[in-house]
Enzyme design. Structure first.
Site, short mmCIF file in Angstrom:
data_model
loop_
_atom_site.label_atom_id
_atom_site.label_comp_id
_atom_site.label_asym_id
_atom_site.label_seq_id
_atom_site.Cartn_x
_atom_site.Cartn_y
_atom_site.Cartn_z
N TYR A 1 0.85 -1.21 0.00
CA TYR A 1 0.00 0.00 0.00
C TYR A 1 0.87 1.25 0.00
CZ TYR A 1 -3.37 3.44 1.89
OH TYR A 1 -4.16 4.55 2.11
N HIS B 1 -11.94 2.07 -1.77
CA HIS B 1 -12.36 0.71 -2.14
C HIS B 1 -12.62 -0.13 -0.88
CE1 HIS B 1 -11.83 -3.04 -4.74
NE2 HIS B 1 -11.72 -3.53 -3.52
N GLU B 2 -11.68 -0.10 0.06
CA GLU B 2 -11.81 -0.92 1.26
C GLU B 2 -12.97 -0.46 2.14
OE1 GLU B 2 -10.39 -3.83 1.86
OE2 GLU B 2 -9.51 -3.57 -0.12
N HIS C 1 -16.27 -2.00 1.52
CA HIS C 1 -16.41 -3.39 1.96
C HIS C 1 -16.98 -3.49 3.38
CE1 HIS C 1 -14.69 -5.35 -1.42
NE2 HIS C 1 -13.42 -5.07 -1.19
N ASP D 1 -16.15 -7.99 -4.30
CA ASP D 1 -15.17 -7.90 -5.39
C ASP D 1 -15.69 -8.75 -6.54
OD1 ASP D 1 -13.18 -6.18 -4.25
OD2 ASP D 1 -12.64 -7.83 -2.92
#
Length: 356
Positions: A290, A311-312, A315, A326
């Site tokens: 990262y 993005h995370e 989730h 995903d």
């Protein structure tokens, strides 16, 4: 989780839980059959049904070696809680070990224990199935050039709850602890060197990009149709609301509903993983790779720290409900998703935000 090769290779597909209309050149080229081999053990047999060798990417697929979401599990019509990890993988500089060459009519088997990534302590009858999209490269190459689709048989199992509860959880049981910055819910004790500053910058950029994306969703119907396949008012409202929720969670002034770690302490940072989420705990963990990403990427659809964080966060059920999966990685795969899947795909949000 273990692999048993029927061929001298392993590999796989991308994204579980997506039923995607195939273009003529992207019809299903693999067959997936699920079989029960124990109380909560599953054997998946993947067969190349075509007449040419397939080079399949393993990330986020039924053949991913890691405790990712390989199948959907239902009981009494409701989804069984998933306790594994949802990673974001680095999609550039892919190496051969991430792929499998599967010759014509050849098969491989992959076995895994559902109880390691699902709460099956209740016991009783469950229904298991898998379907998704598989990124493909040319034989002996590592550049993604297409995809194929798969849908497994539907498997019914009768699980002994006590036996399933005795299986060790792949991502650990007890919550991680540490010193938490309540302004953002970053576990500051997990950060080393400049990592806290880098993560705070990423969260700030994620908030800014998410607010801009929420505005674009409401004002740019052509972009909505490009990424989310529809610009109807209900979808626009839902997408904008989700971006604003991510923006709030990303804001340094927020108390935060997720817990964010600068580093991994649960063993999920496998090769290729940029960051990952435990949706059952609303926890996000950054991986060493990262910190090798740029803070922001000016290249359209390029991965960076800000959109990886965005993005995370999609989730996490505390941020987006139901939380995003995903279902397709990268612009080509995202573009192949129908509207019903695009709105539930994490990378659709990160690519939309990056592309505005």
């Amino acid at each position: 989780m273990q692999f048993t090769a029927l061929l001298a290779a392993l590999g796989a597909p991308l994204a579980l839980a997506a039923s995607i209309p195939a273009a003529a050149h992207n019809h299903s080229m693999i067959d997936v059959q699920l079989a029960a081999t124990g109380n909560s053990m599953i054997k998946a047999t993947i067969t190349n049904t075509g007449d040419r060798t397939l080079n399949l990417l393993k990330f986020n697929t039924i053949m991913d070696e890691h405790p990712t979401r390989k199948v959907m599990v239902y009981q009494d019509g409701a989804e069984v809680q998933f306790t594994g990890m949802l990673p974001r993988y680095k999609m550039s500089d892919l190496t051969p070990e991430y792929f499998v060459n599967l010759g014509p009519k050849a098969s491989v088997e992959h076995s895994f224990d559902l109880a390691a990534t699902h709460d099956l302590s209740r016991g009783g009858k469950i229904v298991v199935k898998a379907h998704g999209m598989v990124p493909t490269a040319e034989e002996n190459a590592t550049t993604i050039t297409g995809h194929t689709l798969y849908e497994s048989n539907e498997l019914t199992m009768d699980v002994d709850g006590k036996q399933a509860a005795a299986v060790e959880q792949a991502m650990g049981g007890d919550d991680s602890t540490g010193v938490i910055d309540k302004r953002s819910n970053i576990v500051t004790s997990s950060c080393r060197g400049s990592q806290l500053r880098v993560l705070q910058t990423a969260l700030s950029n994620s908030a800014r990009l998410s607010r801009a994306a929420a505005s674009a969703a409401q004002r740019n119907p052509s972009k909505m149709r490009e990424y989310f396949k529809t610009a109807d008012s209900r979808t626009v409202q839902k997408v904008a609301s989700r971006f604003l929720s991510v923006a709030r969670e990303s804001s340094s002034g927020s108390t935060g509903r997720t817990t964010y770690y600068c580093n991994d302490n649960r063993g999920g940072c496998h090769p290729g993983v940029l960051a990952y989420t435990l949706p059952s705990k609303n926890q996000v963990f950054n991986c060493p790779s990262y910190y090798q990403l740029p803070a922001l990427n000016n290249r359209c659809h390029g991965q960076d720290q800000a959109t990886t964080t965005l993005h995370e966060l999609t989730h996490n059920p505390a941020v987006v409900t139901p939380f995003c999966e995903d279902l397709g990685y990268g612009y080509q795969r995202v573009s192949a998703l129908p509207a019903s899947k695009a709105i539930q795909n994490a990378d659709t949000y990160s690519l939309f935000a990056n592309g505005m």
